[in-house]
Enzyme design. Structure first.
Site, mmCIF file in Angstrom:
data_model
loop_
_atom_site.group_PDB
_atom_site.id
_atom_site.type_symbol
_atom_site.label_atom_id
_atom_site.label_comp_id
_atom_site.label_asym_id
_atom_site.label_seq_id
_atom_site.Cartn_x
_atom_site.Cartn_y
_atom_site.Cartn_z
ATOM 1 N N ASP A 72 0.962 -0.866 0.185
ATOM 2 C CA ASP A 72 -0.141 0.580 -0.221
ATOM 3 C C ASP A 72 0.937 0.946 0.456
ATOM 4 O O ASP A 72 1.936 1.068 0.537
ATOM 5 C CB ASP A 72 -0.362 -0.377 1.253
ATOM 6 C CG ASP A 72 -2.306 -0.788 1.077
ATOM 7 O OD1 ASP A 72 -2.688 -0.766 -0.001
ATOM 8 O OD2 ASP A 72 -2.426 -1.829 1.783
ATOM 9 N N HIS B 86 -6.355 -18.690 6.308
ATOM 10 C CA HIS B 86 -5.026 -18.288 6.409
ATOM 11 C C HIS B 86 -6.326 -16.743 7.350
ATOM 12 O O HIS B 86 -7.140 -16.447 7.280
ATOM 13 C CB HIS B 86 -4.823 -16.884 5.570
ATOM 14 C CG HIS B 86 -3.899 -16.325 6.036
ATOM 15 N ND1 HIS B 86 -2.645 -16.765 6.083
ATOM 16 C CD2 HIS B 86 -3.842 -15.426 5.860
ATOM 17 C CE1 HIS B 86 -1.477 -16.003 6.511
ATOM 18 N NE2 HIS B 86 -2.356 -14.664 6.064
HETATM 19 P P1 FAD Z 1 -0.463 -5.946 -7.144
HETATM 20 O O1 FAD Z 1 -1.021 -8.125 -7.290
HETATM 21 O O2 FAD Z 1 0.575 -5.817 -7.939
HETATM 22 O O3 FAD Z 1 -1.387 -5.400 -7.912
HETATM 23 C C1 FAD Z 1 -2.394 -4.694 -7.090
HETATM 24 C C2 FAD Z 1 -3.606 -4.236 -8.107
HETATM 25 O O4 FAD Z 1 -2.963 -3.150 -9.319
HETATM 26 C C3 FAD Z 1 -3.975 -5.799 -8.874
HETATM 27 O O5 FAD Z 1 -4.789 -6.139 -8.120
HETATM 28 C C4 FAD Z 1 -4.219 -4.932 -10.077
HETATM 29 O O6 FAD Z 1 -5.968 -4.752 -10.588
HETATM 30 C C5 FAD Z 1 -3.212 -3.949 -10.683
HETATM 31 N N1 FAD Z 1 -2.094 -3.913 -11.614
HETATM 32 C C6 FAD Z 1 -1.245 -4.634 -11.950
HETATM 33 N N2 FAD Z 1 -0.783 -4.348 -12.225
HETATM 34 C C7 FAD Z 1 -1.370 -3.035 -13.303
HETATM 35 C C8 FAD Z 1 -0.511 -2.498 -14.343
HETATM 36 N N3 FAD Z 1 1.142 -2.857 -14.542
HETATM 37 N N4 FAD Z 1 -1.268 -1.197 -14.272
HETATM 38 C C9 FAD Z 1 -2.444 -1.076 -13.514
HETATM 39 N N5 FAD Z 1 -3.029 -1.538 -12.370
HETATM 40 C C10 FAD Z 1 -1.877 -2.781 -12.727
HETATM 41 N N6 FAD Z 1 0.106 -4.645 2.080
HETATM 42 C C11 FAD Z 1 1.136 -3.583 2.936
HETATM 43 O O7 FAD Z 1 1.740 -2.754 3.245
HETATM 44 N N7 FAD Z 1 1.859 -4.622 3.896
HETATM 45 C C12 FAD Z 1 1.306 -5.742 3.803
HETATM 46 O O8 FAD Z 1 1.964 -6.231 4.762
HETATM 47 C C13 FAD Z 1 0.054 -6.296 3.360
HETATM 48 N N8 FAD Z 1 -0.012 -7.523 3.730
HETATM 49 C C14 FAD Z 1 -0.638 -8.438 2.520
HETATM 50 C C15 FAD Z 1 -1.649 -9.297 2.553
HETATM 51 C C16 FAD Z 1 -2.405 -9.589 1.780
HETATM 52 C C17 FAD Z 1 -3.294 -11.289 2.321
HETATM 53 C C18 FAD Z 1 -3.298 -9.075 0.906
HETATM 54 C C19 FAD Z 1 -4.447 -9.823 0.810
HETATM 55 C C20 FAD Z 1 -2.655 -8.387 0.797
HETATM 56 C C21 FAD Z 1 -2.014 -7.105 1.965
HETATM 57 N N9 FAD Z 1 -1.035 -5.832 1.711
HETATM 58 C C22 FAD Z 1 -0.566 -5.946 1.832
HETATM 59 C C23 FAD Z 1 -2.325 -5.041 0.590
HETATM 60 C C24 FAD Z 1 -0.978 -4.945 -0.578
HETATM 61 O O9 FAD Z 1 -0.442 -4.525 -0.134
HETATM 62 C C25 FAD Z 1 -2.334 -4.251 -1.059
HETATM 63 O O10 FAD Z 1 -3.856 -4.501 -1.607
HETATM 64 C C26 FAD Z 1 -2.204 -3.819 -2.619
HETATM 65 O O11 FAD Z 1 -2.592 -2.242 -3.129
HETATM 66 C C27 FAD Z 1 -1.556 -4.334 -3.647
HETATM 67 O O12 FAD Z 1 -0.459 -5.437 -3.154
HETATM 68 P P2 FAD Z 1 -0.507 -6.778 -4.670
HETATM 69 O O13 FAD Z 1 0.943 -7.315 -3.897
HETATM 70 O O14 FAD Z 1 -1.607 -7.519 -4.387
HETATM 71 O O15 FAD Z 1 0.084 -5.418 -5.832
#
Ligand code: FAD
Length: 369
Positions: free
Chosen positions: A185, A344
């Site tokens: 985030d 989980h």
């Molecule tokens: P990604 O999977 O990389 O992408 C998020 C979204 O962006 C995708 O779903 C897609 O729709 C869009 N996207 C991807 N590529 C592109 C592109 N090229 N152009 C436009 N849009 C695109 N956050 C933290 O800060 N710390 C944590 O420890 C943490 N733990 C988490 C644990 C779990 C199980 C979950 C589900 C979330 C967690 N989060 C955490 C929140 C997460 O970091 C946020 O939801 C963040 O906004 C998206 O991370 P992601 O890895 O899912 O992103």
């Protein structure tokens, strides 16, 4: 006693049984099936008849009362008995503590949940990488002072690829083999995500980077209700598949409350060719107001029925906890009945609700040798 009618019936039994019951429209077919139908709208209890009681009993089919609803409403079978299902695979999420008092609380939580022998426990990484060293310290302590398998959350935010890789290498050197790879985030105050110029842009890139570093076990995030910043639901699903194909071992979902939300998501993933495990993230609701606020930001819908269940309990923590346990128990038992055997839990560093719900799922503390 003669033939008995178990309350636990499967769908087909339920459907057969439905045929024996009158419905609100009092169809002619039912008239045939229920020869003792009386002129006042009451009817002979098919239960009494099937149970072998020769004496006709008149029942009121008025849907305003319990018997009327039982006779005229839908049939709902019971959930499977806990004896008929194997114990589930569990994992628990913690966040790194900010001070000594919270650290002591966390370790009380860890010790209680450790006894349930989870597959792994994960430690979050604060928004914008704000807890980097606290996450690392908590994970390192888990390695050295517990029997647990830790998973370190790692994000792409605010760091170059080299810096992220360095953190990953340090984890590997410390014996940590599992990473929850996330985009992350944006830091507090930033309204949207901007990739670091020299960093990994998305979780997909981070997964690829981690695969180059070592043979990590890699979990990624999944969004049954679509990521709030996604261009569209279809884009989100295509991207999710790419992220899984980049080298993830499983996904853990954002929390959800309607079980259908998760099960329909599995259908869509299956249709898209995703075959790796997608573990449901379960959030026991200890503070409804907070959950509602947070859900609006992370795109998880809060059903009206959930709001109704917590209505008026703002100052009544005890009742809230009992309601929370009931809600989550229903949710996990329905999932379990649908074949889900891994869960989980977002523990929020509080063990009791998670412990109780895991117990309901069939988990028991490991027996002392
Ligand atoms: P990604 O999977 O990389 O992408 C998020 C979204 O962006 C995708 O779903 C897609 O729709 C869009 N996207 C991807 N590529 C592109 C592109 N090229 N152009 C436009 N849009 C695109 N956050 C933290 O800060 N710390 C944590 O420890 C943490 N733990 C988490 C644990 C779990 C199980 C979950 C589900 C979330 C967690 N989060 C955490 C929140 C997460 O970091 C946020 O939801 C963040 O906004 C998206 O991370 P992601 O890895 O899912 O992103």
């Amino acid at each position: 006693m003669g033939e008995s009618i178990p309350f636990a019936m499967n769908r087909s039994q339920g459907a057969q049984f439905d045929n024996l019951l009158p419905n609100k429209h009092n169809t002619p077919a039912l008239g045939k099936l229920l020869p003792y139908h009386d002129r006042t709208g009451g009817c002979i209890s098919p239960l009494r008849k099937t149970l072998g009681d020769a004496t006709p009993t008149i029942m009121d089919t008025n849907p305003q009362n319990t018997l009327g609803r039982w006779l005229t409403g839908p049939r709902v079978g019971t959930l499977p008995s806990p004896n008929s299902l194997p114990p589930p695979k569990l994992s628990f999420e913690f966040f790194p503590p900010k001070n000594d008092k919270l650290e002591a609380d966390l370790w009380t939580c860890i010790r209680r949940l450790e006894s349930l022998n989870p597959r792994f426990v994960s430690v979050t990484y604060g928004a914008g990488g704000s807890t980097r060293s606290r996450t690392h310290d908590t994970v390192a302590r888990l390695v050295s002072e517990s029997t647990l398998t830790p998973a370190a959350h790692l994000t792409c935010v605010g760091a170059t690829r080299e810096e992220v890789d360095e953190v990953a290498r340090a984890y590997w050197a410390a014996g940590v083999r599992h990473i929850v790879a996330l985009r992350g985030d944006p830091p507090a105050g930033a309204s949207s995500y901007t990739p670091h110029p020299g960093g990994y842009a998305q979780a997909e890139d981070l997964v690829r980077g981690l695969r180059r570093i070592a043979d990590f076990d890699i979990s990624v995030g999944a969004y049954p209700e679509t990521h709030p910043a996604a261009l569209s639901a279809d884009f989100d699903l295509d991207y999710f598949k790419r992220k899984m194909d980049a080298g993830a071992d499983r996904a853990i979902t954002q929390y959800f409350f309607d079980t259908d939300v998760y099960l329909r998501f599995l259908d869509r993933c299956h249709a898209a060719g995703i075959t790796l495990p997608i573990v449901p993230g379960i959030l026991p609701v200890s503070n409804f107001i907070q959950v509602k606020r947070f859900s609006a930001m992370c795109g998880a819908s809060v059903p009206a029925w959930l709001e109704k269940l917590f209505e008026g309990l703002e100052d009544d923590e005890n009742t809230r906890r009992m309601v929370a346990a009931t809600v989550a128990a229903e949710q996990v038992r329905i999932l379990q009945a649908n074949g889900v055997d891994e869960f989980h839990f977002y523990t929020l560093n509080r063990p009791d609700l998670t412990f109780a719900i895991a117990h309901i799922l069939g988990a028991r503390p490991a027996m002392a040798a």
